[in-house]
Design a protein around this motif. Structure first.
Motif, PDB file in Angstrom:
ATOM      1  N   LEU A   1       0.871  -1.178   0.000  1.00  0.00           N
ATOM      2  CA  LEU A   1       0.000   0.000   0.000  1.00  0.00           C
ATOM      3  C   LEU A   1       0.905   1.223   0.000  1.00  0.00           C
ATOM      4  CD1 LEU A   1      -2.763   1.447   0.370  1.00  0.00           C
ATOM      5  CD2 LEU A   1      -2.461   1.147   2.833  1.00  0.00           C
ATOM      6  N   ILE A   2       0.695   2.126  -0.953  1.00  0.00           N
ATOM      7  CA  ILE A   2       1.491   3.347  -1.041  1.00  0.00           C
ATOM      8  C   ILE A   2       0.682   4.504  -0.484  1.00  0.00           C
ATOM      9  CG2 ILE A   2       2.643   4.988  -2.572  1.00  0.00           C
ATOM     10  CD1 ILE A   2       3.146   2.644  -4.509  1.00  0.00           C
ATOM     11  N   ALA A   3       1.193   5.131   0.568  1.00  0.00           N
ATOM     12  CA  ALA A   3       0.562   6.302   1.173  1.00  0.00           C
ATOM     13  C   ALA A   3       1.457   7.509   0.876  1.00  0.00           C
ATOM     14  CB  ALA A   3       0.393   6.108   2.672  1.00  0.00           C
ATOM     15  N   GLU A   4       1.089   8.261  -0.156  1.00  0.00           N
ATOM     16  CA  GLU A   4       1.906   9.377  -0.661  1.00  0.00           C
ATOM     17  C   GLU A   4       0.971  10.466  -1.149  1.00  0.00           C
ATOM     18  OE1 GLU A   4       4.279  12.010  -1.775  1.00  0.00           O
ATOM     19  OE2 GLU A   4       5.403  10.205  -1.233  1.00  0.00           O
ATOM     20  N   ASP A   5       1.154  11.690  -0.648  1.00  0.00           N
ATOM     21  CA  ASP A   5       0.225  12.758  -1.001  1.00  0.00           C
ATOM     22  C   ASP A   5       0.611  13.546  -2.247  1.00  0.00           C
ATOM     23  OD1 ASP A   5       2.370  14.021   0.289  1.00  0.00           O
ATOM     24  OD2 ASP A   5       1.096  15.567   1.173  1.00  0.00           O
TER      25      ASP A   5
ATOM     26  N   VAL B   1       4.669  11.644  -7.485  1.00  0.00           N
ATOM     27  CA  VAL B   1       5.506  10.642  -6.819  1.00  0.00           C
ATOM     28  C   VAL B   1       4.751   9.317  -6.728  1.00  0.00           C
ATOM     29  CG1 VAL B   1       6.706  10.043  -4.671  1.00  0.00           C
ATOM     30  CG2 VAL B   1       6.791  12.401  -5.538  1.00  0.00           C
ATOM     31  N   ALA B   2       3.484   9.370  -6.358  1.00  0.00           N
ATOM     32  CA  ALA B   2       2.689   8.151  -6.234  1.00  0.00           C
ATOM     33  C   ALA B   2       2.588   7.421  -7.568  1.00  0.00           C
ATOM     34  CB  ALA B   2       1.294   8.486  -5.695  1.00  0.00           C
ATOM     35  N   VAL B   3       2.320   8.154  -8.648  1.00  0.00           N
ATOM     36  CA  VAL B   3       2.201   7.540  -9.970  1.00  0.00           C
ATOM     37  C   VAL B   3       3.542   6.975 -10.421  1.00  0.00           C
ATOM     38  CG1 VAL B   3       1.760   8.023 -12.414  1.00  0.00           C
ATOM     39  CG2 VAL B   3       0.173   8.857 -10.673  1.00  0.00           C
ATOM     40  N   ALA B   4       4.618   7.692 -10.157  1.00  0.00           N
ATOM     41  CA  ALA B   4       5.952   7.197 -10.536  1.00  0.00           C
ATOM     42  C   ALA B   4       6.278   5.903  -9.798  1.00  0.00           C
ATOM     43  CB  ALA B   4       7.011   8.259 -10.250  1.00  0.00           C
ATOM     44  N   LEU B   5       5.967   5.850  -8.507  1.00  0.00           N
ATOM     45  CA  LEU B   5       6.211   4.629  -7.739  1.00  0.00           C
ATOM     46  C   LEU B   5       5.364   3.474  -8.268  1.00  0.00           C
ATOM     47  CD1 LEU B   5       6.390   6.096  -4.133  1.00  0.00           C
ATOM     48  CD2 LEU B   5       8.250   4.925  -5.346  1.00  0.00           C
ATOM     49  N   GLU B   6       4.086   3.734  -8.489  1.00  0.00           N
ATOM     50  CA  GLU B   6       3.205   2.685  -9.002  1.00  0.00           C
ATOM     51  C   GLU B   6       3.704   2.166 -10.350  1.00  0.00           C
ATOM     52  OE1 GLU B   6      -0.841   4.101  -8.986  1.00  0.00           O
ATOM     53  OE2 GLU B   6      -0.759   4.509  -6.831  1.00  0.00           O
TER      54      GLU B   6
ATOM     55  N   THR C   1      -5.477   6.141   4.673  1.00  0.00           N
ATOM     56  CA  THR C   1      -4.549   5.026   4.870  1.00  0.00           C
ATOM     57  C   THR C   1      -5.055   4.101   5.969  1.00  0.00           C
ATOM     58  OG1 THR C   1      -2.727   6.451   4.142  1.00  0.00           O
ATOM     59  CG2 THR C   1      -2.127   4.413   5.269  1.00  0.00           C
ATOM     60  N   VAL C   2      -5.510   4.667   7.063  1.00  0.00           N
ATOM     61  CA  VAL C   2      -6.059   3.852   8.158  1.00  0.00           C
ATOM     62  C   VAL C   2      -7.284   3.084   7.663  1.00  0.00           C
ATOM     63  CG1 VAL C   2      -7.131   3.912  10.455  1.00  0.00           C
ATOM     64  CG2 VAL C   2      -5.112   5.309   9.979  1.00  0.00           C
ATOM     65  N   ASP C   3      -8.148   3.737   6.883  1.00  0.00           N
ATOM     66  CA  ASP C   3      -9.325   3.051   6.331  1.00  0.00           C
ATOM     67  C   ASP C   3      -8.920   1.934   5.373  1.00  0.00           C
ATOM     68  OD1 ASP C   3     -11.062   4.673   7.748  1.00  0.00           O
ATOM     69  OD2 ASP C   3     -11.483   5.996   6.054  1.00  0.00           O
ATOM     70  N   ALA C   4      -7.927   2.196   4.529  1.00  0.00           N
ATOM     71  CA  ALA C   4      -7.533   1.237   3.498  1.00  0.00           C
ATOM     72  C   ALA C   4      -6.830   0.010   4.070  1.00  0.00           C
ATOM     73  CB  ALA C   4      -6.636   1.912   2.462  1.00  0.00           C
ATOM     74  N   VAL C   5      -6.063   0.175   5.114  1.00  0.00           N
ATOM     75  CA  VAL C   5      -5.237  -0.936   5.610  1.00  0.00           C
ATOM     76  C   VAL C   5      -6.096  -2.132   6.024  1.00  0.00           C
ATOM     77  CG1 VAL C   5      -5.014  -0.219   8.032  1.00  0.00           C
ATOM     78  CG2 VAL C   5      -3.187  -1.497   6.955  1.00  0.00           C
ATOM     79  N   ASP C   6      -7.234  -1.879   6.600  1.00  0.00           N
ATOM     80  CA  ASP C   6      -8.112  -2.970   6.996  1.00  0.00           C
ATOM     81  C   ASP C   6      -8.776  -3.629   5.783  1.00  0.00           C
ATOM     82  OD1 ASP C   6      -9.480  -4.588   8.974  1.00  0.00           O
ATOM     83  OD2 ASP C   6     -11.274  -3.435   8.471  1.00  0.00           O
ATOM     84  N   ARG C   7      -9.061  -2.827   4.779  1.00  0.00           N
ATOM     85  CA  ARG C   7      -9.736  -3.310   3.582  1.00  0.00           C
ATOM     86  C   ARG C   7      -8.827  -4.103   2.645  1.00  0.00           C
ATOM     87  NH1 ARG C   7     -10.236   0.365   0.121  1.00  0.00           N
ATOM     88  NH2 ARG C   7     -10.217   2.087   1.565  1.00  0.00           N
TER      89      ARG C   7
ATOM     90  N   GLY D   1      -3.530   2.914  -3.053  1.00  0.00           N
ATOM     91  CA  GLY D   1      -2.794   4.159  -2.917  1.00  0.00           C
ATOM     92  C   GLY D   1      -3.651   5.159  -2.173  1.00  0.00           C
ATOM     93  N   THR D   2      -3.048   5.863  -1.239  1.00  0.00           N
ATOM     94  CA  THR D   2      -3.774   6.849  -0.438  1.00  0.00           C
ATOM     95  C   THR D   2      -2.928   8.115  -0.334  1.00  0.00           C
ATOM     96  OG1 THR D   2      -2.810   6.031   1.618  1.00  0.00           O
ATOM     97  CG2 THR D   2      -4.918   5.063   0.941  1.00  0.00           C
ATOM     98  N   GLY D   3      -3.568   9.203   0.065  1.00  0.00           N
ATOM     99  CA  GLY D   3      -2.842  10.458   0.202  1.00  0.00           C
ATOM    100  C   GLY D   3      -3.035  11.137   1.543  1.00  0.00           C
ATOM    101  N   SER D   4      -3.755  10.462   2.441  1.00  0.00           N
ATOM    102  CA  SER D   4      -3.998  11.056   3.755  1.00  0.00           C
ATOM    103  C   SER D   4      -3.892   9.971   4.828  1.00  0.00           C
ATOM    104  CB  SER D   4      -5.388  11.699   3.806  1.00  0.00           C
ATOM    105  OG  SER D   4      -6.396  10.717   3.804  1.00  0.00           O
ATOM    106  N   VAL D   5      -3.711  10.419   6.049  1.00  0.00           N
ATOM    107  CA  VAL D   5      -3.673   9.488   7.178  1.00  0.00           C
ATOM    108  C   VAL D   5      -5.008   8.758   7.293  1.00  0.00           C
ATOM    109  CG1 VAL D   5      -3.575   9.340   9.700  1.00  0.00           C
ATOM    110  CG2 VAL D   5      -1.917  10.764   8.476  1.00  0.00           C
ATOM    111  N   ALA D   6      -6.110   9.499   7.231  1.00  0.00           N
ATOM    112  CA  ALA D   6      -7.441   8.892   7.387  1.00  0.00           C
ATOM    113  C   ALA D   6      -7.690   7.832   6.318  1.00  0.00           C
ATOM    114  CB  ALA D   6      -8.520   9.970   7.334  1.00  0.00           C
TER     115      ALA D   6
END
Length: 139
Positions: free
Chosen positions: A13-17, A21-26, A47-53, A40-45
């Protein structure tokens, strides 16, 4: 890799705002057979939501996200998915920040100034259960 993940594709999971940079990494990870981008996420909230999913093995976590400090989010990420490994990926860090990452349960810290191949090695090590901190930090 450790025996528990030997031969298994690393779910990342890439968490980058910063979208560029996010697209280059992907794009770079698309060329890697043993890493699958699961979100891919761009905020703390988010990222926390996505990690469980999405249940990643490793979170590549930018220190500064749109709504807060990624390092401060590590305990919430670990609570949402206890087996996840968190690698902080940032443009600047010092020894105190590396110590803080370790203190809150992060598996490592890498500076963005490195090469993609180095990042890939660190992600593999972190997924295998090793803690990896930039060579200039935590000495």
């Amino acid at each position: 890799m450790s025996s528990e993940r030997a031969g298994e594709v690393i779910r990342l999971l890439i968490a980058e705002d910063h979208p560029m940079v996010a697209v280059a990494l992907e794009s770079a990870f698309e060329l890697v057979d043993d890493v699958e981008i699961v979100g891919g996420t761009g905020s703390v909230a988010d990222t926390v939501d996505a990690v469980d999913r999405v249940r990643p093995h490793v979170i590549l976590l930018d220190r500064r996200l749109r709504d807060g400090d990624g390092v401060e989010a590590i305990p919430a990420l670990l609570a949402a998915s206890p087996g996840v490994r968190v690698l902080v990926f940032t443009g600047y860090a010092d020894r105190a920040m590396a110590d803080r990452v370790a203190e809150v349960g992060g598996a490592g810290l890498m500076l963005k100034r490195g090469l993609f191949d180095d990042l890939l090695v660190v992600i593999r090590r972190v997924a295998a259960g090793q803690d990896c901190f930039d060579v200039d930090l935590r000495q």
